[in-house]
Design a protein around this motif. Structure first.
Motif, mmCIF file in Angstrom:
data_model
loop_
_atom_site.group_PDB
_atom_site.id
_atom_site.type_symbol
_atom_site.label_atom_id
_atom_site.label_comp_id
_atom_site.label_asym_id
_atom_site.label_seq_id
_atom_site.Cartn_x
_atom_site.Cartn_y
_atom_site.Cartn_z
ATOM 1 N N HIS A 108 0.865 -1.192 0.000
ATOM 2 C CA HIS A 108 0.000 0.000 0.000
ATOM 3 C C HIS A 108 0.893 1.231 0.000
ATOM 4 C CE1 HIS A 108 -3.546 -2.155 2.220
ATOM 5 N NE2 HIS A 108 -2.708 -3.057 1.748
ATOM 6 N N TYR A 135 0.678 5.495 0.887
ATOM 7 C CA TYR A 135 -0.094 6.577 1.484
ATOM 8 C C TYR A 135 0.752 7.852 1.452
ATOM 9 C CZ TYR A 135 -3.233 3.053 3.483
ATOM 10 O OH TYR A 135 -4.127 2.024 3.653
ATOM 11 N N GLN A 156 1.034 11.619 3.569
ATOM 12 C CA GLN A 156 0.597 12.408 4.709
ATOM 13 C C GLN A 156 1.179 13.816 4.601
ATOM 14 O OE1 GLN A 156 2.060 11.140 8.581
ATOM 15 N NE2 GLN A 156 0.250 11.932 9.625
ATOM 16 N N ALA A 182 -3.996 13.803 8.305
ATOM 17 C CA ALA A 182 -4.039 12.343 8.343
ATOM 18 C C ALA A 182 -3.456 11.767 7.054
ATOM 19 C CB ALA A 182 -5.487 11.879 8.502
ATOM 20 N N PRO A 183 -2.878 10.575 7.116
ATOM 21 C CA PRO A 183 -2.423 9.913 5.884
ATOM 22 C C PRO A 183 -3.602 9.650 4.953
ATOM 23 C CG PRO A 183 -1.517 8.828 7.830
ATOM 24 C CD PRO A 183 -2.559 9.781 8.311
ATOM 25 N N PHE A 220 -4.795 7.430 1.485
ATOM 26 C CA PHE A 220 -4.482 6.277 0.644
ATOM 27 C C PHE A 220 -4.255 6.714 -0.801
ATOM 28 C CE2 PHE A 220 -4.594 2.084 -0.969
ATOM 29 C CZ PHE A 220 -5.406 2.067 -2.095
ATOM 30 N N ILE A 257 -2.976 0.565 -3.962
ATOM 31 C CA ILE A 257 -2.579 -0.739 -3.447
ATOM 32 C C ILE A 257 -2.167 -1.609 -4.630
ATOM 33 C CG2 ILE A 257 -4.986 -1.550 -3.495
ATOM 34 C CD1 ILE A 257 -4.346 -3.356 -1.130
ATOM 35 N N PHE A 305 4.398 6.983 2.786
ATOM 36 C CA PHE A 305 4.585 5.738 3.518
ATOM 37 C C PHE A 305 4.206 4.552 2.645
ATOM 38 C CE2 PHE A 305 5.379 7.383 7.688
ATOM 39 C CZ PHE A 305 4.658 8.555 7.787
ATOM 40 N N THR A 315 -0.978 -4.877 8.062
ATOM 41 C CA THR A 315 -0.151 -3.947 7.301
ATOM 42 C C THR A 315 0.911 -3.352 8.202
ATOM 43 O OG1 THR A 315 -2.060 -3.390 5.922
ATOM 44 C CG2 THR A 315 -0.166 -1.916 5.820
ATOM 45 N N ILE A 316 2.166 -3.453 7.795
ATOM 46 C CA ILE A 316 3.282 -2.870 8.528
ATOM 47 C C ILE A 316 3.834 -1.714 7.698
ATOM 48 C CG2 ILE A 316 5.515 -3.264 9.615
ATOM 49 C CD1 ILE A 316 3.281 -4.903 10.835
ATOM 50 N N PHE A 317 3.938 -0.543 8.324
ATOM 51 C CA PHE A 317 4.356 0.645 7.603
ATOM 52 C C PHE A 317 5.854 0.897 7.730
ATOM 53 C CE2 PHE A 317 0.500 2.570 6.040
ATOM 54 C CZ PHE A 317 -0.485 1.998 6.823
ATOM 55 N N GLY A 318 6.429 1.440 6.660
ATOM 56 C CA GLY A 318 7.801 1.896 6.702
ATOM 57 C C GLY A 318 7.899 3.221 7.444
ATOM 58 N N ALA A 319 9.132 3.703 7.620
ATOM 59 C CA ALA A 319 9.357 4.928 8.388
ATOM 60 C C ALA A 319 8.982 6.188 7.613
ATOM 61 C CB ALA A 319 10.815 5.005 8.835
ATOM 62 N N GLN A 378 9.595 7.758 12.791
ATOM 63 C CA GLN A 378 9.386 6.312 12.962
ATOM 64 C C GLN A 378 8.169 5.790 12.235
ATOM 65 O OE1 GLN A 378 10.065 4.381 16.694
ATOM 66 N NE2 GLN A 378 11.029 6.201 17.571
ATOM 67 N N GLY A 379 7.516 6.591 11.462
ATOM 68 C CA GLY A 379 6.377 6.086 10.722
ATOM 69 C C GLY A 379 5.212 5.740 11.619
ATOM 70 N N LEU A 380 4.394 4.801 11.156
ATOM 71 C CA LEU A 380 3.177 4.401 11.862
ATOM 72 C C LEU A 380 3.391 3.028 12.480
ATOM 73 C CD1 LEU A 380 0.697 5.355 8.997
ATOM 74 C CD2 LEU A 380 1.209 6.704 11.022
ATOM 75 N N LEU A 424 -3.197 7.820 15.743
ATOM 76 C CA LEU A 424 -4.083 7.801 14.582
ATOM 77 C C LEU A 424 -4.966 6.566 14.608
ATOM 78 C CD1 LEU A 424 -1.519 8.897 11.894
ATOM 79 C CD2 LEU A 424 -3.692 10.051 12.296
ATOM 80 N N PHE A 452 -8.055 7.170 7.407
ATOM 81 C CA PHE A 452 -7.554 7.630 8.694
ATOM 82 C C PHE A 452 -8.359 8.795 9.253
ATOM 83 C CE2 PHE A 452 -3.530 5.435 9.454
ATOM 84 C CZ PHE A 452 -3.308 4.837 8.225
ATOM 85 N N GLY A 453 -8.399 8.872 10.594
ATOM 86 C CA GLY A 453 -8.914 10.052 11.266
ATOM 87 C C GLY A 453 -7.835 11.124 11.338
#
Lengths: 111, 112
Positions: free
Chosen positions: A32, A34, A36, A41-42, A44, A47, A87, A99-103, B41-43, B90, B103-104
């Motif tokens: 995915h 995103y 921000q 907020a991030p 989308f 995908i 992200f 889902t694991i997000f990068g930095a 550090q991201g989410l 978030l 997201f909110g």
């Protein structure tokens, strides 16, 4: 398990192109993307579910190389509105759909 | 308009105090998530819920608790056991796990 994004930050002039990479040490089911903006907020973008798949959103497109376990986000003819932090979020091929997000990669487009 | 509402926008906690962050969605989404965002550090995933009355720990669940009694609501409690709670929190939701997340606007928590 966290995907690695590169570069960490990039500065562009309006109209220039950029590539943001996202790589994983484990086999991926999907990626995915995103964006921000500062203080928001991030949101989308897209995908990618299949190996080699490419998708587009405005002048932003992405590819997913399943074998290399990586995805790239392409920003073409960047606009001021593209500034923000990008992200990638990865889901592993082992199921669970977590889902694991990068930095993140901070992108700044200047006039 | 459908969306996710987080409240409050800013929250201050005293030492030893539990605080609860609210997250409400009217998108008819089954899955909901809580993330913590620290600079650079991201989410990071705290908890997620696939369906009502079910939730799972994420990567940094220690010091946090959640409940999912209604489809629309997924409140997060930051307990006194969380020693470094200052962060941007978030909440997100999606039709199902693995689907695009909405997201909110987030809650910024600080320690007094």
């Amino acid at each position: 398990q966290q995907p690695v994004q590169s570069p960490q930050a990039v500065i562009l002039r309006e109209g220039e192109d950029a590539v943001i990479n996202c790589s994983s040490s484990k086999a991926l089911y999907s990626v995915h993307w995103y964006r921000q903006k500062h203080g928001e907020a991030p949101v989308f973008l897209m995908i990618l579910l299949k190996g080699g798949e490419q998708k587009g959103h405005e002048k932003i497109s992405a590819s997913f190389n399943e074998k290399k376990q990586q995805s790239s986000l392409y920003l073409t003819a960047s606009q001021l509105s593209y500034s923000g932090t990008y992200f990638c979020g990865t889901e592993l091929n082992t199921g669970g759909f977590k889902t694991i997000f990068g930095a993140g990669t901070r992108l700044f487009v200047k006039a | 308009d459908g969306g996710i509402t987080q409240s409050p926008k800013y929250l201050f906690r005293k030492e030893g105090q539990n605080v609860t962050l609210s997250c409400e969605q009217n998108l008819n989404h089954d899955a909901m998530y809580w993330y913590r965002q620290d600079p650079g550090q991201g989410l990071r995933l705290i908890y997620y819920s696939q369906i009502v009355n079910d939730f799972q720990k994420g990567d940094i669940a220690e010091g946090y608790s959640v409940s999912r009694e209604k489809k629309e609501s997924f409140p997060l409690t930051v307990t006194s056991a969380q020693k470094n709670p200052t962060a941007f929190y978030l909440c997100a939701s999606s039709f199902a796990l693995g689907q695009p997340q909405h997201f909110g606007d987030g809650t910024r928590l600080s320690i007094l």
